[in-house]
Design an enzyme around this catalytic site. Structure first.
Site, PDB file in Angstrom:
ATOM      1  N   HIS A 307       0.822  -1.209   0.000  1.00  0.00           N
ATOM      2  CA  HIS A 307       0.000   0.000   0.000  1.00  0.00           C
ATOM      3  C   HIS A 307       0.856   1.259   0.000  1.00  0.00           C
ATOM      4  CE1 HIS A 307      -3.944  -2.054   1.444  1.00  0.00           C
ATOM      5  NE2 HIS A 307      -3.961  -1.818   0.160  1.00  0.00           N
ATOM      6  N   GLU A 548      -7.993  -9.177 -31.024  1.00  0.00           N
ATOM      7  CA  GLU A 548      -6.689  -9.626 -30.536  1.00  0.00           C
ATOM      8  C   GLU A 548      -6.326 -11.023 -31.022  1.00  0.00           C
ATOM      9  OE1 GLU A 548      -6.876  -9.615 -26.246  1.00  0.00           O
ATOM     10  OE2 GLU A 548      -9.004 -10.101 -26.269  1.00  0.00           O
ATOM     11  N   ASP A 572      -1.846  -8.726 -27.068  1.00  0.00           N
ATOM     12  CA  ASP A 572      -2.125 -10.111 -27.444  1.00  0.00           C
ATOM     13  C   ASP A 572      -2.116 -10.296 -28.958  1.00  0.00           C
ATOM     14  OD1 ASP A 572      -2.242 -11.663 -25.170  1.00  0.00           O
ATOM     15  OD2 ASP A 572      -4.282 -11.080 -24.693  1.00  0.00           O
ATOM     16  N   CYS A 619      -6.508  -0.284 -27.453  1.00  0.00           N
ATOM     17  CA  CYS A 619      -6.261  -0.227 -26.014  1.00  0.00           C
ATOM     18  C   CYS A 619      -4.982  -0.938 -25.608  1.00  0.00           C
ATOM     19  CB  CYS A 619      -7.449  -0.806 -25.244  1.00  0.00           C
ATOM     20  SG  CYS A 619      -7.815  -2.530 -25.639  1.00  0.00           S
TER      21      CYS A 619
END
Length: 661
Positions: A307, A548, A572, A619
């Protein structure tokens, strides 16, 4: 309902298989227990399960009570009878490489390697938050807390338990007050909420109370309980669970401080631009610190998934963690330089190093300042077409960074992290709340949510994946979802509910056949009909596909007639076009998006989408490359989605390209 079996799990239910067993158990609604030698513990508590110390070839009983008890027992018995379940090479939950959330974005550096620049006073740790910094050292080494070491009298125990419970309540109340403050960022709020949950966890409070009943004073009991639970987390072969050990210690410290009537050493007085140095910093302390004054963070503990690292990254603070005992060399440092990109730390740098770091800091600041002008820019071509520059994100904690960068919506929201973060399958309500928050945050911009893209290479609780020679070519993405409508429909229903609150779009991963789209559309219609019958508000959403697979490229003209948009996933797509595993370093040179074969696939997809009049976006990582953006825009792409850090640079690139048309 119960059933006994002989445990065949390799070496028994030690850390990893115990964690996997619990994740599987939490995928069922029924109450589930595991019984050994007459002792029963909840199968949904990893701590309690590991403490049961189940060994290979021992007899155990799985006991379940609830609506899905039969299914739970069958699944859990199947796991216990699997000899391969405990092997070290069993895949654990992890984010996919090159397509991961922020927690997986930074890889640990080599341990204790010398600084690249060769300085004798150079150290190296985990590169946890990118950026460089140089400034005065601010040593933060609060004294260790030790137990009082006294044995309670019998008549003192009840009062000590009350005192302990009051301390826990006080810590929870303090965290509740922090959560109520508007000044706390969304990402930090999520972390503080997680810490509050730990403070209330039965494993921590229960173990502490047990120790008190055994005659230990409350402080000693908390230290013992927190150490035991943290040790269990540290032993689990999972980076995310390992990082929770630090959180347990931090919460235990806060409870102890209340019991002792002490305040922790404050970070309020840290000078502007100082480098915070500590053996360990609780996420609770760092979240409340004056973060805008902190120039960098260096810690002996922590890693890229802790964190501390998440807070540092979300606030743009360079950080190097995990130095171990090397941190002691920094206790008396006057000035420190750190490189959060490589994990290098330099103590009291010489003049040449100072000049080098100062120049790098100034260059980075100038670049950021120059790009901020593009935060609010909306790239628009001469014909009026807007080129949307959106963000790839995987959690609500990343919203703030995307908004600060000027994201025009979300081009890829990876939902698998929502499934992987929890030790059970997320409910429809939990998913709906997440998607609603996402939609509201970016309204009126579109938010494209990718349906669950997970497979045998990254299994999750509640889904049993078959053993596969090559999981990347196996039962994953849309293939798995269509075979598990019980899981898929829950996600589709949540998305339909969230669509009421903003511009939600949905895309399907790993599509290779048109029937996968038509079958999904039928499920969407079925879910919508159910919600209508139940009187639950919902709205329709645009359905698109990720391009992809080579198959999707070759049938793109037909696919374009069935969907509202394409989004090209270059990560991919490249590995499938080139038949080269993107995780295999020996064929890394083949994973090049600029290869003519890959660029041809992108162009064929763009042509099919443009001809059909649907949006074509991207993307994958290539969407943020300044050298390729003009090429993609000329192909007809009107949406590019990338990491928030690349957004302003991409807008600048597109603006310059348009000006030159």
């Amino acid at each position: 309902m119960e059933r006994s079996t002989i445990v065949r799990v390799h070496e028994g239910l030690h850390a990893r298989p115990a964690t996997r067993f619990v994740k599987l158990a939490k995928g069922f609604e029924s109450d589930v227990e595991l019984v050994k030698d007459g002792k029963a513990v909840s199968a949904k508590s990893s701590v309690k399960l590991m403490l049961l110390a189940v060994k290979e070839n021992q007899e155990v009983t799985v006991r379940a009570n609830g609506a899905d008890a039969i299914e739970a027992i069958e699944a859990l018995i199947g796991y216990l009878e699997n000899p391969k379940a405990g092997l070290d090479d069993e895949a654990g939950p992890q984010s996919p490489a090159n397509d991961a959330g922020p927690e997986a974005a930074v890889a640990p550096a080599a341990e204790s390697a010398p600084a690249a620049s060769g300085e004798a006073n150079g150290l190296r740790g985990v590169a946890a938050s990118e950026g460089v910094a140089i400034g005065p050292a601010f040593a933060h080494f609060p004294p260790d807390i030790t137990g009082q070491g006294r044995t309670l009298q019998a008549e003192e125990i009840a009062g000590e338990i009350d005192r302990f419970r009051a301390a826990v309540a006080a810590v929870q109340a303090r965290m509740d007050r922090a959560l109520a403050q508007d000044s706390l960022s969304a990402g930090d709020r999520g972390i503080v909420a997680a810490l509050r949950d730990i403070a209330a966890d039965d494993s921590l409070t229960g173990e502490a109370e047990k120790a008190i009943k055994g005659g230990n004073d409350a402080v000693s009991a908390v230290i013992t309980a927190a150490s035991a639970i943290a040790a269990d987390f540290s032993a689990v072969d999972d980076h995310y669970l390992n990082a929770r050990a630090d959180d347990v210690h931090a919460v235990g410290r806060q409870i102890c401080l209340v019991l002792l009537g002490q305040d922790d050493v404050s970070l309020e007085n840290i000078p502007q631009g100082a480098i915070l140095i500590a053996d360990d910093i609780g996420a609770w302390d760092l979240a409340r610190a004056p973060l805008k004054r902190i120039g960098g963070v260096i810690c002996g503990h922590g890693g890229a998934t802790s964190h501390i690292a998440i807070i540092a990254r979300s606030h743009g603070i360079p950080a190097v963690l995990g130095l171990g005992d090397q941190i002691n060399a920094l206790r008396t440092a006057h000035d420190v330089a750190l490189d959060g990109n490589t994990g290098h730390v330099i103590i009291d740098p010489d003049e040449a190093t100072r000049a080098d770091f100062a120049g790098r800091v100034e260059a980075a600041a100038n670049e950021r300042a120059g790009l901020t002008a593009f935060k609010t820019v909306t790239p628009k071509r001469a014909d009026g077409r807007v080129i949307e520059v959106a963000a790839n994100i995987g959690s609500l904690e990343e919203i703030e960074a995307a908004q600060e960068a000027g994201a025009m919506g979300v081009g890829l929201f990876r939902t698998e992290l929502l499934f992987m973060r929890h030790m059970h399958l997320p409910s429809e309500d939990m998913q709906a709340e997440t998607y609603m928050a996402l939609a509201k945050a970016f309204e009126p911009y579109p938010v494209i949510v990718r349906t669950l893209d997970i497979g045998g290479d990254k299994p999750i609780a509640g889904i049993e994946f078959p053993d596969e020679e090559n999981p990347f070519l196996g039962w994953r993405g849309i293939r798995m979802c269509l075979d598990r409508p019980d899981i898929f429909k829950r996600q589709l229903r949540a998305l339909l509910r969230a669509a009421v609150h903003g511009n939600i779009k949905v895309m399907l991963p790993m599509v290779s056949d048109i029937s996968e789209v038509t079958r999904t559309r039928a499920l969407v219609d079925e879910c919508a009909a159910e919600l209508k019958a139940e009187g639950v508000p919902h709205a329709t959403f645009d359905l698109g596909v990720m391009i992809e697979t080579p198959a999707a490229v070759l049938i793109a003209p037909a696919l374009a007639k069935e969907v509202a948009f394409f989004s090209i996933g270059t990560n991919d797509l490249t590995q499938y076009i080139m038949a080269a595993d993107r995780l295999n370093p020996t064929v890394a040179k083949l994973n090049d998006v600029t290869n003519p074969a890959v660029m041809s696939a992108i162009e064929l997809t763009a042509k099919a989408g443009v001809a059909a009049g649907i949006m074509v976006g991207m993307c994958g990582e290539a969407a943020g490359r300044p050298d390729l953006i003009p090429v993609f825009v000329k192909m007809g792409l009107t949406e590019l989605s990338m990491s928030p850090a690349s957004i302003q640079r991409a807008k600048k690139t597109i603006t310059a390209m348009i000006a030159g048309e």
